[in-house]
Write a protein that holds these residues in place. Sequence first.
Motif, PDB file in Angstrom:
ATOM      1  N   LYS A  41       0.765  -1.035   0.030  1.00 52.67           N
ATOM      2  CA  LYS A  41       0.085  -0.188  -0.051  1.00 52.67           C
ATOM      3  C   LYS A  41       0.730   1.122  -0.114  1.00 52.67           C
ATOM      4  O   LYS A  41       0.134   2.395   0.030  1.00 52.67           O
ATOM      5  CB  LYS A  41      -0.757   0.038   1.152  1.00 52.67           C
ATOM      6  CG  LYS A  41      -1.865  -1.342   1.524  1.00 52.67           C
ATOM      7  CD  LYS A  41      -2.493  -1.364   2.680  1.00 52.67           C
ATOM      8  CE  LYS A  41      -3.011  -2.927   2.824  1.00 52.67           C
ATOM      9  NZ  LYS A  41      -3.735  -2.798   3.993  1.00 52.67           N
ATOM     10  N   GLY A  42       2.219   1.005  -0.166  1.00 49.55           N
ATOM     11  CA  GLY A  42       3.127   2.286  -0.242  1.00 49.55           C
ATOM     12  C   GLY A  42       3.930   2.565   1.044  1.00 49.55           C
ATOM     13  O   GLY A  42       4.553   3.465   1.106  1.00 49.55           O
ATOM     14  N   ARG A  64       9.553   2.790   9.892  1.00 52.61           N
ATOM     15  CA  ARG A  64       8.617   3.020   8.594  1.00 52.61           C
ATOM     16  C   ARG A  64       9.221   4.050   7.705  1.00 52.61           C
ATOM     17  O   ARG A  64       9.461   4.968   7.882  1.00 52.61           O
ATOM     18  CB  ARG A  64       7.056   3.232   9.257  1.00 52.61           C
ATOM     19  CG  ARG A  64       6.532   2.354  10.339  1.00 52.61           C
ATOM     20  CD  ARG A  64       5.266   3.103  11.084  1.00 52.61           C
ATOM     21  NE  ARG A  64       4.416   2.202  11.866  1.00 52.61           N
ATOM     22  CZ  ARG A  64       4.832   1.851  13.044  1.00 52.61           C
ATOM     23  NH1 ARG A  64       5.961   2.460  13.516  1.00 52.61           N
ATOM     24  NH2 ARG A  64       4.014   0.844  13.457  1.00 52.61           N
ATOM     25  N   ASN A  65       9.004   3.532   6.492  1.00 49.85           N
ATOM     26  CA  ASN A  65       9.324   4.538   5.144  1.00 49.85           C
ATOM     27  C   ASN A  65       8.462   4.380   4.271  1.00 49.85           C
ATOM     28  O   ASN A  65       8.127   3.472   3.764  1.00 49.85           O
ATOM     29  CB  ASN A  65      10.952   4.062   4.593  1.00 49.85           C
ATOM     30  CG  ASN A  65      11.816   3.962   5.940  1.00 49.85           C
ATOM     31  OD1 ASN A  65      12.210   4.921   6.314  1.00 49.85           O
ATOM     32  ND2 ASN A  65      12.078   2.732   6.320  1.00 49.85           N
ATOM     33  N   PRO A  66       7.972   5.674   3.504  1.00 48.57           N
ATOM     34  CA  PRO A  66       7.056   5.788   2.528  1.00 48.57           C
ATOM     35  C   PRO A  66       7.754   4.984   1.469  1.00 48.57           C
ATOM     36  O   PRO A  66       9.146   5.229   1.179  1.00 48.57           O
ATOM     37  CB  PRO A  66       6.758   7.082   2.394  1.00 48.57           C
ATOM     38  CG  PRO A  66       7.242   7.679   3.657  1.00 48.57           C
ATOM     39  CD  PRO A  66       8.315   6.990   4.389  1.00 48.57           C
ATOM     40  N   GLY A  99       4.917  -0.974 -14.491  1.00 49.32           N
ATOM     41  CA  GLY A  99       4.328  -0.044 -13.527  1.00 49.32           C
ATOM     42  C   GLY A  99       2.834   0.026 -13.938  1.00 49.32           C
ATOM     43  O   GLY A  99       2.504   0.557 -15.073  1.00 49.32           O
ATOM     44  N   VAL A 100       1.914  -0.114 -13.144  1.00 47.15           N
ATOM     45  CA  VAL A 100       0.379  -0.114 -13.411  1.00 47.15           C
ATOM     46  C   VAL A 100      -0.380  -0.133 -12.328  1.00 47.15           C
ATOM     47  O   VAL A 100       0.223  -0.708 -11.210  1.00 47.15           O
ATOM     48  CB  VAL A 100      -0.045  -1.279 -14.400  1.00 47.15           C
ATOM     49  CG1 VAL A 100      -0.045  -2.669 -13.739  1.00 47.15           C
ATOM     50  CG2 VAL A 100      -1.322  -0.942 -15.073  1.00 47.15           C
ATOM     51  N   ASN A 101      -1.366   0.454 -12.162  1.00 44.73           N
ATOM     52  CA  ASN A 101      -2.247   0.610 -10.901  1.00 44.73           C
ATOM     53  C   ASN A 101      -3.328  -0.392 -10.859  1.00 44.73           C
ATOM     54  O   ASN A 101      -3.547  -0.905  -9.928  1.00 44.73           O
ATOM     55  CB  ASN A 101      -2.827   2.189 -10.945  1.00 44.73           C
ATOM     56  CG  ASN A 101      -1.805   2.971 -10.590  1.00 44.73           C
ATOM     57  OD1 ASN A 101      -1.362   3.693 -11.674  1.00 44.73           O
ATOM     58  ND2 ASN A 101      -1.413   3.222  -9.265  1.00 44.73           N
ATOM     59  N   ARG A 102      -3.933  -0.645 -11.936  1.00 44.64           N
ATOM     60  CA  ARG A 102      -4.908  -1.760 -12.048  1.00 44.64           C
ATOM     61  C   ARG A 102      -4.969  -2.261 -13.372  1.00 44.64           C
ATOM     62  O   ARG A 102      -4.859  -2.095 -14.350  1.00 44.64           O
ATOM     63  CB  ARG A 102      -6.514  -0.660 -12.162  1.00 44.64           C
ATOM     64  CG  ARG A 102      -7.542  -1.686 -11.907  1.00 44.64           C
ATOM     65  CD  ARG A 102      -8.775  -0.907 -11.466  1.00 44.64           C
ATOM     66  NE  ARG A 102      -9.072   0.047 -12.402  1.00 44.64           N
ATOM     67  CZ  ARG A 102     -10.358   0.080 -12.759  1.00 44.64           C
ATOM     68  NH1 ARG A 102     -11.245  -0.357 -12.381  1.00 44.64           N
ATOM     69  NH2 ARG A 102     -10.630   1.071 -13.845  1.00 44.64           N
ATOM     70  N   GLY A 135       6.366  -0.703  -3.895  1.00 45.13           N
ATOM     71  CA  GLY A 135       5.736  -0.858  -2.695  1.00 45.13           C
ATOM     72  C   GLY A 135       4.146  -0.766  -2.752  1.00 45.13           C
ATOM     73  O   GLY A 135       3.743  -0.899  -1.543  1.00 45.13           O
ATOM     74  N   VAL A 136       3.604  -0.613  -3.873  1.00 45.27           N
ATOM     75  CA  VAL A 136       2.334  -0.753  -4.268  1.00 45.27           C
ATOM     76  C   VAL A 136       1.878  -1.765  -5.029  1.00 45.27           C
ATOM     77  O   VAL A 136       2.414  -2.042  -6.258  1.00 45.27           O
ATOM     78  CB  VAL A 136       1.950   0.814  -4.663  1.00 45.27           C
ATOM     79  CG1 VAL A 136       0.311   0.462  -4.932  1.00 45.27           C
ATOM     80  CG2 VAL A 136       2.041   1.525  -3.612  1.00 45.27           C
TER      81      VAL A 136
END
Length: 237
Positions: A41-42, A64-66, A99-102, A135-136
């Motif tokens: 989730k990032g 914790r690191n973004p 790299g893709v979101n959906r 990370g996502v």
Amino acid sequence: MIIFYAPEIETTLTLPESDSQHAVRVLRLKSGAEITIIDGKGMSFQCRLLDAHPKKATVEIISRNPMPLCWNQQLTVAVAPTKHMDRMEWLVEKLTEIGVNRIVPLLSKRSERKEIKTERLEKIAVSAMKQSLKGVLPEITPMTPVKQFTDTCQSTQRFIAHCDDMSERKLLARLYTPLTDAAIMIGPEGDFAPDEVDHALSSGWQPVTLGDNRLRTETAALVACDTFHIIDQIHHI
């Protein structure tokens, strides 16, 4: 760099069974070892292994690191799954790396595959996410009928890549506006049915071509996604 995946790590402080086995039985990590965990989730977590249990290893979070994606817009690739699942699995792996979101499996009238199990695809996406140091985790939706996706997609730019020369198609690389939410639909090997194309065009989708080469379904989906990223990178230069 070995990365573990635990979507609820902040709540449970426990690795899933598969990652626990990998950490304890394969890597033979002991209590006190430091490991990196991502939640998909990032966020990335530097953790210390407390209980090296092979099925439910527990940790404490040190920091914790973004870990955001390197692009800000939402990119969606909707594609009719291939008849042979190994090709679809390969596509999910490569889309995640690029790299893709959906990722939306499309059910077209001419689809070679009418059903799909997303669980296997999600596992492949998790592995590709970790290997490519992202990370996502991309969302993989259930199989969606073409017209349903056409009507519900909210992306700012919406493209349909098809092979029918009856309608004018422009090169995707020329139409895409950099750094803008975008979705593209890729049909099955036999292309979209004419009424599916007509419905998309009447709903504001832009007809595009990916170039002069004839591409298989999974290749076309990958080329389209990479086109978005290449145009974005050129825009930044």
